[in-house]
Every structure is written in C-alpha cells, then in structure tokens.
Scaffold this active site. Structure first.
Site, PDB file in Angstrom:
ATOM      1  N   ASP A  23      -8.510  -8.976  -1.969  1.00  0.00           N
ATOM      2  CA  ASP A  23      -7.907  -7.676  -2.277  1.00  0.00           C
ATOM      3  C   ASP A  23      -7.282  -7.737  -3.662  1.00  0.00           C
ATOM      4  O   ASP A  23      -6.057  -7.706  -3.820  1.00  0.00           O
ATOM      5  CB  ASP A  23      -6.866  -7.313  -1.214  1.00  0.00           C
ATOM      6  CG  ASP A  23      -6.397  -5.865  -1.322  1.00  0.00           C
ATOM      7  OD1 ASP A  23      -6.836  -5.160  -2.256  1.00  0.00           O
ATOM      8  OD2 ASP A  23      -5.587  -5.443  -0.477  1.00  0.00           O
ATOM      9  N   GLU A  38      -1.110 -16.171  -3.092  1.00  0.00           N
ATOM     10  CA  GLU A  38      -0.336 -15.191  -3.846  1.00  0.00           C
ATOM     11  C   GLU A  38       0.275 -15.872  -5.065  1.00  0.00           C
ATOM     12  O   GLU A  38       0.895 -16.928  -4.946  1.00  0.00           O
ATOM     13  CB  GLU A  38       0.766 -14.587  -2.962  1.00  0.00           C
ATOM     14  CG  GLU A  38       1.709 -13.637  -3.644  1.00  0.00           C
ATOM     15  CD  GLU A  38       1.007 -12.473  -4.306  1.00  0.00           C
ATOM     16  OE1 GLU A  38       1.227 -12.263  -5.522  1.00  0.00           O
ATOM     17  OE2 GLU A  38       0.228 -11.782  -3.624  1.00  0.00           O
ATOM     18  N   CYS A  49     -10.022  -1.294  -5.308  1.00  0.00           N
ATOM     19  CA  CYS A  49      -9.478   0.012  -5.682  1.00  0.00           C
ATOM     20  C   CYS A  49     -10.123   0.562  -6.944  1.00  0.00           C
ATOM     21  O   CYS A  49      -9.614   1.521  -7.526  1.00  0.00           O
ATOM     22  CB  CYS A  49      -7.961  -0.061  -5.841  1.00  0.00           C
ATOM     23  SG  CYS A  49      -7.399  -1.229  -7.089  1.00  0.00           S
ATOM     24  N   GLN A 104       0.861  -1.167   0.000  1.00  0.00           N
ATOM     25  CA  GLN A 104       0.000   0.000   0.000  1.00  0.00           C
ATOM     26  C   GLN A 104       0.908   1.232   0.000  1.00  0.00           C
ATOM     27  O   GLN A 104       1.721   1.413   0.909  1.00  0.00           O
ATOM     28  CB  GLN A 104      -0.903   0.009   1.230  1.00  0.00           C
ATOM     29  CG  GLN A 104      -1.861  -1.157   1.315  1.00  0.00           C
ATOM     30  CD  GLN A 104      -2.962  -1.104   0.261  1.00  0.00           C
ATOM     31  OE1 GLN A 104      -3.202  -0.067  -0.352  1.00  0.00           O
ATOM     32  NE2 GLN A 104      -3.627  -2.225   0.061  1.00  0.00           N
TER      33      GLN A 104
END
Length: 426
Positions: free
Chosen positions: A353, A305, A380, A255
């Site tokens: 996310d 991931e 986002c 971030q």
C-alpha cells in the site's frame, strides 16, 4: 491555427478524461488542450489559462452541448475551489469515468486488463472526510481576521470557505471555532490547520503547520470555554473500526474516508484468499489498522513501516487490541526490508500500500525475482500502478487475478485500486 494566448476562448469537443479530472481536446492536429470542468463528449467553449510545454490548460467558459450526466454542482465554491473536480458529474457516471481512467492507464503500459473491474461506490458520497488540511487565508488585517479554506483550482492561492461538502460535519460545524482559535492564537507564519475527527465524531485532533505558529494556549482556552460540543486534542485521538480502537496522531497516515475504508479493506481480504495460519507482510503498514484485523486468523502479521512515530503508534495499537503476540513492526524502508525478511513464496502473503508515487523500483525488481505467489497491491494513483504492473505483469511473473476500484474520494479525481496478483504457473 494561429498562435494561441492565455485568455483566448476556443470551441472544442471534449474527449476522454485523464487522471486529474481533465478532459482531452484537440482543436487542431497540432494542439492539445486539457479542459477543467468538462465531461467526455461535450462541446464547450473554453478559456485558455496557461501552457506547459506544448499542452494548454483551460477551463469551461460555457457549455454548448451538455452531457446527459452533467448536474449542477451543489457546492457554492465550485469551480473556484480546487478541492473537488467532479461535482458537475452525476455520481454513478463518476464511477464509470474512474473505471475508464484505470483501463486507459493499463493500456498505455501494455498491461492486460481483467475482463471485469468491479467499482465500489458510496451510498452517500458526501461528508466522508474524517481528516482535512485547511489553509489559513489572511484577511485585511492578516491573521487577526483570517479565514480557513483551500487552494483555488490549479493555483496556490487559497479561498476561504464556510463549509465543505466532502468533509465530516464534525469538522465543518467546527469551522467557526477553529477560525476563532487561529485568529486569537495564530502568528503571521501560520499556514495550515490539520484536523482529524476522532472518538466517533466527538473529538477534533488539531495540528498547526508550522506547530510553533499557533499557541497551544488558544486551543486550551477554547477547550476550557467548551464552545460547542466538540472536545479538542493536540497529540492523539481514537478511531474505531470493526470493534477495535486505534490511537492516531496528526502525523500518522490513516485512510481519510473511514466509512469507505471497510469496503477497501474487505477488497484486500478477498485478494488474500484463505490466509489462516499464514504469515502476512503488510508493507507501508501505517498505524496497523488492517494488521490488527488480520491478526485474528493469520499466523503473524509483519508490518513494514519507515516512520518511527507511525511504527510506535502501530505497536501501541497492537497492544491495545490484544494482538501484540501476532503483530510485529519492522522499522525500515520497504525496499530494504523485503529482501531481508526472506519471503517464502508458497506460505507468505504480501500487501503493498505505497504512497502516490508507487513502489520504489527496487521493490518491483525484488518482487519480479523473489516475490511470494500472491500479492495484493493497493494503489491511489492509476499511472504509478500501471507503471509497476508493467514490470510485474506485462514483462514479469505475475498475472492479475482481480482488480477492484473502491471510490474513497467521491467528487474528486482520485482513484483507489486493489489489484490481486498471483504467480503464473510454470
């Protein structure tokens, strides 16, 4: 209206702002103009720039009837630089416009919005970026007198800058040093300098793109000379949050607003509810910043991931913070990992996310059929969030229990949302 041409000027009344920081205007029933630099409700004179399909893109040439929320942009590079889109809007109103953009996106997808949407702004909405990409702007002699900057608004042509009001001072105060490194060690192929602030502001992590286009010796020489007070690194650096220390590499996602990240992850934790003793699946987990924090109370945190380098750094961060017994990594795309993990709807919690493109359709399809009872979705991009919520909420098994906006990118159009989804009863 007669046929329009680029460079022509029109007087328009601006309607709502859409994602991208552009206001919609309709000079006649057949024409749509997206206006850069305006505020909803203003009457402005615009200059037409270019057209895509039937939509014209324009910029404000003069303001005829200004919004009470219009302010003078403090940055001297506005409106030429494309890094910020909202500096001309007072900050409190930026937050209200972002709320309206999210609500509009949900409405377009037929997603019922919650009665209230909290918006978490910043007390100081400047100097917040701990990471940035600076374009190399060749001078008259090429790279030997090049500057550093950003692409111009709605353009791929860069503009050199001496400062940037949304970047951490550790970065902007080092621009002379970074420029010197580029000019002495860069080749004509050098395009971008990627910079991350580390070690509580005392170190800069530098990565050139392409890597071979900047000599490591130029960085080493600058470090040896000790120009300024900033240490320089090329492989990794450390960032600290809530008493934990994390190693990060230039390629690993973080971030970029490290200060406001606390508000973002606090919102995620609120969405999870009581997660004591439960398994949490952290999809698109990055380097494990949130996973390490959650491990203190969770039974386990499974990080999904797809980047091998990022996952390796996440495993290291779990070990560095004494959480390796609870944090594990699955090196696999999320859409392949979730069905294989065998989620228990009642006892497992899921954090999503994804990148700006949103979730793969296989992820939302799996969630609609076999997802856990509680999902926290960090987004986002309001458009892709609304698209995914159409599958999960408008025509799926979930309802929105909470939706919060956390302003991670003041002065820009970017919007970060945290949506808590819970399974409908029955």
């Amino acid at each position: 209206m007669t046929a329009l041409r680029a460079g022509e000027r029109l007087r328009v009344v601006c309607g709502q702002m859409v994602h991208g920081g552009l206001c919609v205007a309709h000079p006649d029933d057949a024409t749509t103009v997206l206006v850069d630099g305006a505020i909803p409700g203003e009457t402005v004179e615009v200059e037409l720039r270019f057209r895509k399909s039937k939509t014209w893109f324009a910029s404000v040439a003069s303001v005829i009837d200004a919004s009470p929320h219009r302010v003078a942009a403090p940055c001297p590079y506005v409106p030429d630089c494309g890094g910020c889109q909202l500096q001309h809007v007072e900050y409190s109103h930026q937050l209200e416009m972002k709320r309206a953009i999210v609500l509009d996106a949900l409405q377009h997808q037929g997603v019922p919005a919650p009665q209230s949407i909290d918006v978490a702004g910043m007390d100081e909405p400047w100097r917040y970026r701990w990471r940035g990409e600076f374009h190399v702007v060749p001078g008259g002699q090429g790279v030997s007198d090049a500057g550093l900057g950003f692409n111009r608004a709605r353009s791929w042509r860069p503009i050199a800058v001496d400062d940037c009001l949304i970047h951490h001072r550790a970065i902007t105060d080092s621009l002379p040093l970074l420029g010197s490194i580029v000019r002495t060690g860069g080749t004509a192929d050098l395009r971008v300098l990627h910079v991350t602030v580390g070690d509580t502001g005392g170190e800069l992590l530098i990565r050139a793109k392409p890597r071979r286009a900047l000599s490591d010796a130029a960085i080493d020489d600058a470090a040896v000379r000790g120009e300024g007070e900033m240490r320089l690194a090329t492989d990794s650096t450390s960032l600290t949050w809530r008493g934990h220390s994390y190693r990060v590499t230039p390629d690993a996602f973080i971030q970029v607003n490290w200060q406001q990240m606390d508000a973002l992850y606090a919102s995620v934790v609120r969405g999870l509810g009581d997660y004591s003793g439960k398994r949490i699946i952290d999809a698109y987990a990055g380097v494990g910043v949130l996973a390490v924090e959650l491990a203190a109370r969770a039974q386990t945190v499974v990080c999904v991931e797809s980047s091998r380098a990022t996952a390796r750094m996440g495993v290291l961060n779990a070990r560095l913070n004494d959480a390796a017994d609870k944090v594990t990594y699955v090196l696999e795309p999320v859409e392949e990992a979730l069905p294989r993990l065998g989620v228990d709807p009642e006892h497992d919690l899921l954090i999503l996310d994804p990148p700006r493109a949103g979730c793969d359709s296989r992820v939302t399809a799996w969630l609609a059929l076999a997802g856990p009872d509680r999902v926290v979705y960090v987004s986002c991009d309001p458009a892709t969030l609304a698209r995914d919520l159409h599958v999960l909420v408008a025509s799926g098994p979930y309802r929105i229990a909470r939706l919060e906006i956390v302003d991670m990118f003041p002065q820009t159009y970017h919007v970060e949302c945290v949506t808590t989804l819970v399974a409908r009863e029955g």
